[in-house]
Design a protein around this motif. Structure first.
Motif, short mmCIF file in Angstrom:
data_model
loop_
_atom_site.label_atom_id
_atom_site.label_comp_id
_atom_site.label_asym_id
_atom_site.label_seq_id
_atom_site.Cartn_x
_atom_site.Cartn_y
_atom_site.Cartn_z
N MET A 12 0.82 -1.15 0.12
CA MET A 12 -0.19 -0.01 0.15
C MET A 12 0.75 1.35 -0.06
SD MET A 12 -2.89 0.65 2.92
CE MET A 12 -3.56 2.41 3.24
N ILE A 13 0.56 2.15 -0.84
CA ILE A 13 1.35 3.63 -0.85
C ILE A 13 0.31 4.47 -0.33
CG2 ILE A 13 2.35 5.23 -2.41
CD1 ILE A 13 3.20 2.76 -4.15
N LEU A 14 0.94 5.35 0.49
CA LEU A 14 0.47 6.55 0.80
C LEU A 14 1.02 7.91 0.63
CD1 LEU A 14 -2.12 7.53 2.73
CD2 LEU A 14 -0.87 6.95 4.56
N ASP A 15 0.50 8.62 -0.38
CA ASP A 15 1.07 9.88 -0.71
C ASP A 15 0.81 11.14 0.18
OD1 ASP A 15 2.43 11.99 -2.06
OD2 ASP A 15 1.63 11.42 -4.02
N LYS B 58 4.01 2.07 2.43
CA LYS B 58 4.89 3.09 2.04
C LYS B 58 4.34 4.31 1.88
CE LYS B 58 7.60 1.69 -1.44
NZ LYS B 58 8.20 0.92 -2.59
N ILE B 59 5.21 5.21 2.35
CA ILE B 59 4.74 6.70 2.39
C ILE B 59 5.58 7.51 1.66
CG2 ILE B 59 3.57 6.45 4.61
CD1 ILE B 59 5.50 8.09 5.90
N ILE B 60 5.04 8.61 0.96
CA ILE B 60 5.85 9.58 0.57
C ILE B 60 5.52 10.98 1.14
CG2 ILE B 60 6.42 10.59 -1.75
CD1 ILE B 60 5.25 8.39 -3.14
N THR C 275 9.31 -1.27 12.03
CA THR C 275 10.63 -1.30 11.46
C THR C 275 10.39 -0.25 10.08
OG1 THR C 275 10.47 -3.15 10.20
CG2 THR C 275 11.61 -3.24 12.33
N TYR C 276 11.40 0.45 9.80
CA TYR C 276 11.28 1.41 8.71
C TYR C 276 12.53 1.66 7.89
CZ TYR C 276 12.56 4.67 12.36
OH TYR C 276 13.35 5.26 13.43
N GLN C 277 12.35 1.91 6.68
CA GLN C 277 13.65 2.41 5.80
C GLN C 277 13.21 3.82 5.13
OE1 GLN C 277 14.04 -1.11 3.44
NE2 GLN C 277 15.80 -1.87 4.72
N THR C 278 14.17 4.42 5.35
CA THR C 278 13.96 6.04 4.54
C THR C 278 14.88 5.85 3.38
OG1 THR C 278 13.56 6.67 6.60
CG2 THR C 278 13.90 8.45 4.71
N GLN C 279 14.17 6.43 2.29
CA GLN C 279 15.07 7.00 1.21
C GLN C 279 14.88 8.34 0.59
OE1 GLN C 279 14.69 4.24 -2.21
NE2 GLN C 279 15.97 5.01 -3.57
N LYS C 280 15.80 9.21 0.41
CA LYS C 280 15.34 10.59 -0.38
C LYS C 280 15.28 10.34 -1.81
CE LYS C 280 16.83 15.21 -0.31
NZ LYS C 280 17.49 16.31 0.33
N ARG C 281 14.19 10.97 -2.39
CA ARG C 281 13.92 10.83 -3.78
C ARG C 281 14.58 11.83 -4.54
NH1 ARG C 281 8.48 8.06 -4.56
NH2 ARG C 281 8.20 9.70 -6.01
N SER C 282 14.56 11.95 -5.97
CA SER C 282 15.67 12.96 -6.48
C SER C 282 14.58 14.04 -6.54
CB SER C 282 15.51 12.25 -7.96
OG SER C 282 14.22 12.05 -8.56
N ASP C 283 13.46 14.21 -6.11
CA ASP C 283 12.62 15.34 -6.30
C ASP C 283 12.76 16.09 -4.94
OD1 ASP C 283 11.02 13.83 -4.64
OD2 ASP C 283 9.36 14.01 -5.98
N GLY C 284 13.59 15.62 -3.88
CA GLY C 284 13.56 16.16 -2.82
C GLY C 284 12.53 15.61 -1.61
N SER C 285 11.46 14.66 -1.92
CA SER C 285 10.51 14.22 -1.00
C SER C 285 11.41 12.90 -0.45
CB SER C 285 9.42 13.83 -1.71
OG SER C 285 9.49 12.87 -2.76
N GLU D 28 10.80 8.84 0.86
CA GLU D 28 10.06 7.58 0.70
C GLU D 28 10.38 6.61 1.77
OE1 GLU D 28 9.30 5.69 -3.14
OE2 GLU D 28 10.17 4.05 -2.17
N ILE D 29 9.34 6.31 2.58
CA ILE D 29 9.82 5.71 3.93
C ILE D 29 8.78 4.15 3.85
CG2 ILE D 29 9.56 5.48 6.39
CD1 ILE D 29 9.31 9.01 4.90
N THR D 30 9.41 3.20 3.98
CA THR D 30 8.75 2.00 3.97
C THR D 30 8.48 1.40 5.27
OG1 THR D 30 9.57 1.31 1.79
CG2 THR D 30 8.64 -0.48 2.93
#
Length: 75
Positions: A1-4, A31-33, A51-61, A63-65
């Motif tokens: 599931m993705i939550l923007d 997954k949230i953005i 538990t969670y993993q964070t990734q910075k996206r190319s647009d500066g936002s 993404e956290i799973t």
């Protein structure tokens, strides 16, 4: 599931995320953005045992799973 959550003002992203997490079953992931790194959310996730993993996206936002841990792992 993705939550923007982009475009929302605090605390709306955190409230939406916590509501969605309450519906998750063990082993499922959300997954949230977000527009920004959700520092206060991380504290909540730690307290609630996610538990969670964070990734910075190319647009500066960000993404956290987020995954719900299996309570049986504790013994």
């Amino acid at each position: 599931m993705i939550l923007d959550n982009r475009g929302l003002e605090p605390p709306q992203p955190m409230m939406r995320t916590l509501t969605a997490l309450a519906k998750l079953k063990k082993g499922e992931a959300l997954k949230i953005i977000n527009d920004r790194r959700p520092m206060f959310l991380f504290e909540q996730l730690d307290d609630l045992g996610y538990t969670y993993q964070t990734q910075k996206r190319s647009d500066g936002s960000y993404e956290i799973t987020i995954e719900k841990k299996d309570d049986d792992d504790d013994g």
